[in-house]
Design an enzyme around this catalytic site. Structure first.
Site, PDB file in Angstrom:
ATOM      1  N   THR A   1      -2.858  -1.054   9.146  1.00 44.26           N
ATOM      2  CA  THR A   1      -1.393  -0.516   9.557  1.00 44.26           C
ATOM      3  C   THR A   1      -1.257  -0.075  11.011  1.00 44.26           C
ATOM      4  O   THR A   1      -2.125   0.733  11.211  1.00 44.26           O
ATOM      5  CB  THR A   1      -1.150   0.457   8.376  1.00 44.26           C
ATOM      6  OG1 THR A   1      -1.047  -0.105   6.930  1.00 44.26           O
ATOM      7  CG2 THR A   1       0.486   1.038   8.554  1.00 44.26           C
TER       8      THR A   1
ATOM      9  N   ILE B   1      12.795  -4.856  -0.191  1.00 41.95           N
ATOM     10  CA  ILE B   1      12.945  -5.767  -1.297  1.00 41.95           C
ATOM     11  C   ILE B   1      13.259  -4.833  -2.488  1.00 41.95           C
ATOM     12  O   ILE B   1      12.550  -3.986  -2.961  1.00 41.95           O
ATOM     13  CB  ILE B   1      11.570  -6.479  -1.493  1.00 41.95           C
ATOM     14  CG1 ILE B   1      11.199  -7.369  -0.033  1.00 41.95           C
ATOM     15  CG2 ILE B   1      11.674  -7.274  -2.856  1.00 41.95           C
ATOM     16  CD1 ILE B   1      11.732  -8.750  -0.142  1.00 41.95           C
ATOM     17  N   ARG B   2      14.176  -5.383  -3.199  1.00 40.93           N
ATOM     18  CA  ARG B   2      14.920  -4.667  -4.267  1.00 40.93           C
ATOM     19  C   ARG B   2      15.035  -5.693  -5.616  1.00 40.93           C
ATOM     20  O   ARG B   2      15.217  -5.051  -6.678  1.00 40.93           O
ATOM     21  CB  ARG B   2      15.956  -3.584  -4.152  1.00 40.93           C
ATOM     22  CG  ARG B   2      15.715  -2.853  -3.280  1.00 40.93           C
ATOM     23  CD  ARG B   2      14.757  -1.772  -3.789  1.00 40.93           C
ATOM     24  NE  ARG B   2      14.752  -0.593  -2.773  1.00 40.93           N
ATOM     25  CZ  ARG B   2      13.571  -0.667  -1.709  1.00 40.93           C
ATOM     26  NH1 ARG B   2      12.862  -1.469  -1.733  1.00 40.93           N
ATOM     27  NH2 ARG B   2      13.479   0.331  -0.783  1.00 40.93           N
TER      28      ARG B   2
ATOM     29  N   ARG C   1      10.717   4.267   7.142  1.00 44.18           N
ATOM     30  CA  ARG C   1       9.993   5.712   7.166  1.00 44.18           C
ATOM     31  C   ARG C   1       9.283   6.325   8.569  1.00 44.18           C
ATOM     32  O   ARG C   1       8.972   7.237   8.594  1.00 44.18           O
ATOM     33  CB  ARG C   1       9.025   5.795   6.329  1.00 44.18           C
ATOM     34  CG  ARG C   1       9.495   5.559   4.790  1.00 44.18           C
ATOM     35  CD  ARG C   1       8.445   5.039   3.724  1.00 44.18           C
ATOM     36  NE  ARG C   1       7.618   6.352   3.446  1.00 44.18           N
ATOM     37  CZ  ARG C   1       7.598   7.294   2.488  1.00 44.18           C
ATOM     38  NH1 ARG C   1       9.186   7.205   1.884  1.00 44.18           N
ATOM     39  NH2 ARG C   1       7.031   8.267   2.340  1.00 44.18           N
TER      40      ARG C   1
ATOM     41  N   SER D   1       9.877  -4.470   3.363  1.00 45.47           N
ATOM     42  CA  SER D   1      10.934  -3.164   3.731  1.00 45.47           C
ATOM     43  C   SER D   1      12.442  -3.599   3.204  1.00 45.47           C
ATOM     44  O   SER D   1      12.998  -4.395   4.074  1.00 45.47           O
ATOM     45  CB  SER D   1      10.763  -2.854   5.408  1.00 45.47           C
ATOM     46  OG  SER D   1       9.665  -2.339   5.733  1.00 45.47           O
TER      47      SER D   1
ATOM     48  N   HIS E   1       7.696  -0.019   7.718  1.00 46.34           N
ATOM     49  CA  HIS E   1       7.403   1.006   6.862  1.00 46.34           C
ATOM     50  C   HIS E   1       8.292   1.414   5.963  1.00 46.34           C
ATOM     51  O   HIS E   1       8.381   2.710   5.645  1.00 46.34           O
ATOM     52  CB  HIS E   1       6.636   1.990   7.581  1.00 46.34           C
ATOM     53  CG  HIS E   1       5.426   2.626   6.900  1.00 46.34           C
ATOM     54  ND1 HIS E   1       4.171   2.680   7.533  1.00 46.34           N
ATOM     55  CD2 HIS E   1       5.329   3.880   6.154  1.00 46.34           C
ATOM     56  CE1 HIS E   1       3.665   3.465   6.605  1.00 46.34           C
ATOM     57  NE2 HIS E   1       4.208   4.166   5.795  1.00 46.34           N
TER      58      HIS E   1
ATOM     59  N   ARG F   1       8.701   1.004  -2.717  1.00 45.53           N
ATOM     60  CA  ARG F   1       9.291   1.885  -3.685  1.00 45.53           C
ATOM     61  C   ARG F   1       9.541   1.414  -4.975  1.00 45.53           C
ATOM     62  O   ARG F   1       9.444   2.215  -6.076  1.00 45.53           O
ATOM     63  CB  ARG F   1      10.541   2.254  -3.053  1.00 45.53           C
ATOM     64  CG  ARG F   1      10.434   3.481  -1.627  1.00 45.53           C
ATOM     65  CD  ARG F   1      11.552   3.622  -1.186  1.00 45.53           C
ATOM     66  NE  ARG F   1      11.376   4.621   0.031  1.00 45.53           N
ATOM     67  CZ  ARG F   1      11.427   4.173   1.337  1.00 45.53           C
ATOM     68  NH1 ARG F   1      11.576   2.901   1.457  1.00 45.53           N
ATOM     69  NH2 ARG F   1      11.402   4.939   2.201  1.00 45.53           N
TER      70      ARG F   1
ATOM     71  N   TYR G   1      -5.931   2.884   7.119  1.00 42.97           N
ATOM     72  CA  TYR G   1      -5.458   3.910   8.092  1.00 42.97           C
ATOM     73  C   TYR G   1      -6.630   4.068   9.055  1.00 42.97           C
ATOM     74  O   TYR G   1      -7.613   4.602   8.583  1.00 42.97           O
ATOM     75  CB  TYR G   1      -4.980   4.938   7.622  1.00 42.97           C
ATOM     76  CG  TYR G   1      -3.557   5.065   7.211  1.00 42.97           C
ATOM     77  CD1 TYR G   1      -2.651   4.556   8.035  1.00 42.97           C
ATOM     78  CD2 TYR G   1      -3.035   5.531   5.809  1.00 42.97           C
ATOM     79  CE1 TYR G   1      -1.230   4.498   7.626  1.00 42.97           C
ATOM     80  CE2 TYR G   1      -1.597   5.311   5.594  1.00 42.97           C
ATOM     81  CZ  TYR G   1      -0.759   4.830   6.529  1.00 42.97           C
ATOM     82  OH  TYR G   1       0.668   4.689   6.291  1.00 42.97           O
TER      83      TYR G   1
ATOM     84  N   PRO H   1       0.867  -1.195  -0.129  1.00 39.67           N
ATOM     85  CA  PRO H   1       0.067  -0.006  -0.143  1.00 39.67           C
ATOM     86  C   PRO H   1       0.885   1.126  -0.036  1.00 39.67           C
ATOM     87  O   PRO H   1       1.569   1.524   0.814  1.00 39.67           O
ATOM     88  CB  PRO H   1      -0.790  -0.121   1.244  1.00 39.67           C
ATOM     89  CG  PRO H   1       0.087  -1.023   2.313  1.00 39.67           C
ATOM     90  CD  PRO H   1       0.746  -1.911   1.537  1.00 39.67           C
TER      91      PRO H   1
HETATM   92  C1  LIG Z   1       5.645   6.956  -0.842  1.00 40.95           C
HETATM   93  C2  LIG Z   1       5.136   5.911   0.390  1.00 40.95           C
HETATM   94  C3  LIG Z   1       3.852   5.993   0.571  1.00 40.95           C
HETATM   95  C4  LIG Z   1       3.501   4.879   1.519  1.00 40.95           C
HETATM   96  N1  LIG Z   1       2.216   4.914   1.805  1.00 40.95           N
HETATM   97  C5  LIG Z   1       1.620   3.777   2.801  1.00 40.95           C
HETATM   98  C6  LIG Z   1       0.494   3.968   3.076  1.00 40.95           C
HETATM   99  O1  LIG Z   1      -0.431   4.736   2.704  1.00 40.95           O
HETATM  100  N2  LIG Z   1      -0.151   2.699   4.004  1.00 40.95           N
HETATM  101  C7  LIG Z   1       0.920   1.740   4.279  1.00 40.95           C
HETATM  102  O2  LIG Z   1       0.385   1.050   4.941  1.00 40.95           O
HETATM  103  N3  LIG Z   1       2.083   1.787   3.955  1.00 40.95           N
HETATM  104  C8  LIG Z   1       2.639   2.925   3.288  1.00 40.95           C
HETATM  105  N4  LIG Z   1       3.763   2.918   2.748  1.00 40.95           N
HETATM  106  C9  LIG Z   1       4.914   1.816   3.335  1.00 40.95           C
HETATM  107  C10 LIG Z   1       4.843   0.750   2.294  1.00 40.95           C
HETATM  108  O3  LIG Z   1       3.358  -0.051   2.378  1.00 40.95           O
HETATM  109  C11 LIG Z   1       6.024  -0.545   2.803  1.00 40.95           C
HETATM  110  O4  LIG Z   1       5.765  -0.779   4.027  1.00 40.95           O
HETATM  111  C12 LIG Z   1       7.233   0.131   2.277  1.00 40.95           C
HETATM  112  O5  LIG Z   1       7.409   0.953   1.236  1.00 40.95           O
HETATM  113  C13 LIG Z   1       8.007  -1.235   2.117  1.00 40.95           C
HETATM  114  O6  LIG Z   1       9.545  -0.778   1.878  1.00 40.95           O
HETATM  115  P1  LIG Z   1      10.267  -0.783   0.581  1.00 40.95           P
HETATM  116  O7  LIG Z   1       9.747   0.587   0.123  1.00 40.95           O
HETATM  117  O8  LIG Z   1      11.558  -0.729   1.087  1.00 40.95           O
HETATM  118  O9  LIG Z   1       9.814  -1.807  -0.260  1.00 40.95           O
HETATM  119  C14 LIG Z   1       4.389   4.025   1.975  1.00 40.95           C
HETATM  120  C15 LIG Z   1       5.852   3.868   1.355  1.00 40.95           C
HETATM  121  C16 LIG Z   1       6.188   4.784   0.535  1.00 40.95           C
HETATM  122  C17 LIG Z   1       7.473   4.755   0.206  1.00 40.95           C
HETATM  123  O1  LIG Z   2       4.406   8.205   3.452  1.00 44.70           O
HETATM  124  C1  LIG Z   2       4.042   7.083   4.282  1.00 44.70           C
HETATM  125  O2  LIG Z   2       4.846   6.384   4.500  1.00 44.70           O
HETATM  126  C2  LIG Z   2       2.582   7.104   4.397  1.00 44.70           C
HETATM  127  O3  LIG Z   2       1.995   5.857   4.936  1.00 44.70           O
HETATM  128  C3  LIG Z   2       1.637   8.225   3.928  1.00 44.70           C
HETATM  129  C4  LIG Z   2       1.081   7.849   2.662  1.00 44.70           C
HETATM  130  C5  LIG Z   2       0.052   9.130   2.216  1.00 44.70           C
HETATM  131  C6  LIG Z   2      -0.148  10.232   2.959  1.00 44.70           C
HETATM  132  C7  LIG Z   2       0.530  10.090   4.120  1.00 44.70           C
HETATM  133  C8  LIG Z   2       1.487   9.045   4.801  1.00 44.70           C
END
Ligand SMILES: Cc1cc2nc3c(=O)[nH]c(=O)nc-3n(C[C@H](O)[C@H](O)[C@H](O)COP(=O)(O)O)c2cc1C
Ligand SMILES: O=C(O)C(=O)c1ccccc1
Length: 420
Positions: free
Chosen positions: A199, A346-347, A315, A344, A312, A367, A171, A118
Site C-alpha cells: 500500500t 464498490i457496493r 480516506r 473504492s 483508499h 466497507r 504497510y 485489506p
Molecule cells: C476501516 C478501514 C480500514 C482499512 N485498512 C486498510 C489497511 O489496513 N490497509 C490497506 O491497504 N487499506 C486499508 N483500507 C482501504 C481498503 O483496503 C480499500 O482500499 C477501501 O476500503 C476501498 O473502498 P471501499 O471501502 O469504498 O470499498 C481500509 C479501509 C477501511 C474502511
Molecule cells: O484506516 C485506514 O484506512 C487504514 O489503512 C488503517 C488501518 C488500521 C490502522 C490504521 C489505519
C-alpha cells in the site's frame, strides 16, 4: 457457481442441500426458497448493511469505518463515478453454458472477480475480527488480503483462512527497519500468503475529521488490539527489548506507539526502493493506491505484476479524483502489461460489472464486508460476498453477457449517461 444466495439459505435450514444447477433456478432459489423458508439475518439490500451496522457501533468505530478524509468529497466522487456509466443490455443472447464468473490474475484462475480488501483492526467491529472474515473468504473461494494493521497475527489469519487464497498487504516500515520488513515478509510467506500487496497511499493517516473529533487512533486503543502483528513479531520484540530493557508487555503503551511509527513512518519510500521488496519477496507484487497513468507506467517499468487502482476509499487525499474515473485511462496505458485491480466505492454487482467492463481484472470490496462482519461475523461476511456475487451474476446474465463471464465484458456494453 450456482448460487451464493441460495446456498446460504440451504446451509442454514438444511432443507435444500443441492444448489440449483443453472441460471433459471435462480429465481426459484432466491425468490421462492428464500421467501418460503428461513431467511438470512442480513438484508439483501446493500445500503441496509451500512445503516444497520453503523447503528450498532460506538461513535468511535462508526467514525473510523464510515469516516473519510476531509469533507468526504473524494468518497462521494467514488460513488458518483459509477452512475456516470450505464450498462446497455443486449437481448436474445442465448446462453450455451453454465454461469462462469471466473477471472485470471497473477497467473492464476479465480472463481470470482472479487477479493476482500485489506482492512485493519477488524476486532473493533466484531470480537472475532479477521478470523471470521478470513474464514468466510476461504469458504466463499474469494481471496483474502490481510492488512499489516490486523488485530490478529499473520499465523492465526492463515489458519482461519484454511486452504483459501490469501495475499498479504504490507504497510512498509521505513528503511531503517528493513529487518522488520524482512521478518513480516518471511512470516507471510511461511503462512501461505502467495502475493504481496504494497500500500503506497498510507505512510501516514489522512486528515480524518471524524477520528480527530473522537480523539481516536485504532492503534492506541487501551486494548492494543491494533498492534497484534507487531507484538507477535520476533524481530520487533527483540529490538524493543534491546532498546528498553523490558518486554513489550511491561510497557504496552510505548510499544504500541513505536509499532505505529514503524509501519506509518510519516514519509514515503521511493520508486527505487521497490527493488528491495522484489529481492526479498518470492512471488507476485501488486502496488496498491495508484491513481495516475504516470505511476502505473512506473509500475510496469519496475516489472511488478499488478496495481490496485484505489484511493483508499476516499480516506487519504480529499479532493482527489474518483477511482473509477481514472480507471479507463490507466487500463489503456498498462492493462496489457500487468494486472489491474480496482477498489473504492464498490457496493453492488453492477459496480463490479462496470469496473470490469472498464478493464479491471478483479475488484476489492472494503466497507461492505466490514458491515457484514459487524452484523454477523463469519456468516455476515459470507452473506455480503454471496450477495455481491449473486447480484453480479444476475446483472451480467440479464445484460446478455454470455455465461455471465467477465471476460466477455468490455466498454461496448457501457454508455456514458451524460452522452445519451
Ligand atoms: C476501516 C478501514 C480500514 C482499512 N485498512 C486498510 C489497511 O489496513 N490497509 C490497506 O491497504 N487499506 C486499508 N483500507 C482501504 C481498503 O483496503 C480499500 O482500499 C477501501 O476500503 C476501498 O473502498 P471501499 O471501502 O469504498 O470499498 C481500509 C479501509 C477501511 C474502511
Ligand atoms: O484506516 C485506514 O484506512 C487504514 O489503512 C488503517 C488501518 C488500521 C490502522 C490504521 C489505519
Amino acid at each position: 457457481m450456482t448460487f451464493h444466495v441460495s446456498n446460504n439459505v440451504a446451509h442454514r435450514v438444511n432443507k435444500h442441500p443441492k444448489p440449483p444447477a443453472n441460471p433459471v433456478d435462480y429465481e426459484n432459489s432466491v425468490y421462492q426458497r428464500g421467501l418460503q423458508f428461513e431467511r438470512p439475518t442480513l438484508s439483501f439490500q446493500t445500503a441496509k448493511w451500512e445503516a444497520d451496522a453503523l447503528d450498532r457501533m460506538s461513535a468511535e468505530s462508526k467514525g473510523y469505518v464510515f469516516g473519510n478524509a476531509g469533507t468526504g468529497e473524494t468518497a462521494r466522487k467514488n460513488r458518483d463515478a459509477f452512475a456516470r456509466w450505464s450498462i446497455v443490455p443486449s437481448r436474445l443472447v442465448k446462453t450455451s453454458a453454465l454461469p462462469d464468473l471466473s477471472t485470471e490474475v497473477l497467473g492464476e484462475k479465480h472463481a470470482f472477480p472479487v477479493a476482500v480488501a485489506p482492512v485493519g483492526v477488524q476486532r473493533i467491529f466484531n470480537p472475532e475480527g479477521e478470523v471470521a472474515s478470513a474464514a468466510a473468504a476461504g469458504r466463499e473461494s474469494v481471496p483474502y488480503i490481510m492488512s499489516t494493521a490486523s488485530s490478529t497475527s499473520i499465523e492465526d489469519v492463515a489458519e482461519a483462512n484454511g486452504d483459501g487464497v490469501r495475499w498479504y498487504q504490507l504497510y512498509w516500515p521505513a528503511n531503517e527497519h528493513n529487518d522488520i520488513t524482512i521478518s513480516l515478509l518471511s512470516r507471510a510467506k511461511k503462512a501461505g500468503f502467495s502475493a504481496l500487496f504494497v500500500t503506497l497511499d498510507t505512510y501516514i493517516l489522512g486528515w480524518r475529521p471524524s477520528d480527530m473529533d473522537n480523539g481516536y487512533n485504532p492503534f492506541l486503543r487501551s486494548d492494543k488490539i491494533g498492534v497484534a502483528i507487531g507484538f507477535s513479531d520476533p524481530v520487533f520484540r527483540s529490538q524493543f527489548k534491546e532498546k528498553h530493557g523490558i518486554e513489550i508487555e511491561e510497557d504496552m503503551h510505548t510499544a504500541a506507539a513505536e509499532w505505529t511509527r514503524t509501519i506509518f513512518p510519516g514519509f514515503s519510500h521511493g520508486w527505487e526502493d521497490i527493488a528491495f521488496l522484489q529481492k526479498h519477496w518470492d512471488g507476485p507484487i501488486v502496488l496498491k493506491g495508484i491513481q495516475s497513468v504516470t505511476d502505473a507506467q512506473k509500475a510496469v517499468e519496475l516489472g511488478v505484476q499488478g496495481i490496485v487502482v484505489s484511493n483508499h476509499g476516499g480516506r487519504q487525499v480529499d479532493g482527489g479524483v474518483s477511482s473509477l474515473g481514472v480507471l479507463p485511462r490507466i487500463v489503456d496505458a498498462v492493462g496489457d502489461k500487468l494486472d489491474v485491480f480496482f477498489d473504492s466505492g464498490i457496493r453492488a454487482g453492477a459496480d463490479i460489472a462496470k469496473a470490469m467492463a472498464l478493464g479491471a481484472r478483479m475488484c476489492l470490496v472494503g466497507r461492505p464486508f466490514v458491515y457484514g462482519l459487524a452484523l454477523g461475523g463469519e456468516e455476515g461476511v459470507s452473506h455480503v460476498l454471496k450477495t455481491l456475487l449473486g447480484d453480479l451474476e444476475l446483472t451480467l446474465h440479464l445484460a446478455g453477457i454470455e455465461s455471465a463471464n467477465p471476460k466477455h465484458l468490455n466498454r461496448a456494453i457501457l454508455e456514458r449517461e451524460d452522452h445519451l
